[in-house]
Design a protein around this motif. Sequence first.
Motif: not given
Length: 437
Positions: A382-411
Amino acid sequence: MSSNQRFKLFSDPVHGFISVPKTVIMALIQTPEVQRLRRIRQLGVGHLVFPGAEHTRFNHALGAMALMQDALANLSEKGTPVSPDEQTAALAVALLHDVGHGAFSHTLEHQLIEDFSHEDMSRVLLTDLNERMDGTLETALDMFDDTYQRPFFHQLVSSQLDMDRLDYLRRDSFYTGVAEGEVGAQRLLKTMRVHPLSGGSDAEVMIEAKGIYAVENFLISRRLMYWQVYLHKTVLAGDELLRGILQRAQVHLEAGASPDWLRRGSHALLFFLDHNVHVDEIETPEVRNHYLQLDDTDVLFSLKQWMQGPDPVMADLCHRFINRVFLRVRFLSQRPSEARRAAWRTEVADWLVDEGLVARSEAEAAARHYLTLNVSRHTAYDDNEELIGILGRDGTARELSEMADTTTISDLTGFVEKPYVCFPKPVDLDLAPVLDD
């Protein structure tokens, strides 16, 4: 003191041996509130569809607590400090997060108390337990309410990737035999961390980049479990039938009738059917005490009593549930018009008369217990709830859809709605053109 004196072991088929510290946690397990969860099935009417799904809310409570133990151990190993008091509080919240569930879990959640959700009662019971235990659960209450100074603890209990979901997906998959629901819980826990590591007021639970595929698998498994188990059409049929029975009981009560045969049902269940209880009243001792007396056993006992009563409609409905003669559910491509609904009600009313279950003058009213229209609705992420954060190897935090296969996540994002109609199998409803093939 040896370890076997400081802990009590519970053998769990999903997580193996669960070590419960002989502290306030063991004392909580021994309370009537938690023991009551042994008498509430985790999947409501799901056991009537999946024969192995006889597990209870008690199993799930222990499982969520076990995963919380593992999560805190992993987070501590990665450098996030967790004090003994915080450890105890977090285990208590995980154990008690579902203590407010009512009979048959979600099936009757909105049937007995207006504007109610089980979390409301969990909060009330957690407060009561805190008072009985001289304030030892204050920190647990803060974590439950998300007012604790370190909010990542609340995320571990209530978020889109929490211990509750990790346990129930894996547990329900195991007991139903639906392998698609199996999730890599340990992989997720091992790649889970708090960012920043100190775990202060600005810290959040995240997943390291190497665990991103485990997150995707978790979300896919969640979607599959909803459509294959939780929202299975026969489960929906059982839900609708049980709610129809309680509606029929309320018809008698609202008419001012109080027949002896109806009063043979459970006192705790009749309290809620006989009173228009609103969520604002759940803190009153009378409502709370009756709620704690109510479990699956009360409902089944009542149905077996009412099955012998003189009301043919109630007797038939109860017979259907007790002996698993369910109504039929068909998914629809769109919501039917009011004219179509009226035609369906007439067909069901005619069938009730032909079966000798009701007089013509009462057929239209009785048909609503046999014909229901509803919508199953679910989203895996649910993109209206608190989203899942992914911590990159460089220490940068991004939301899941920014780092995952966007087609899979959007589905997996957004709600999927499936309208459905529930009706007696012998009735040949004209479903074209709204039938979802």
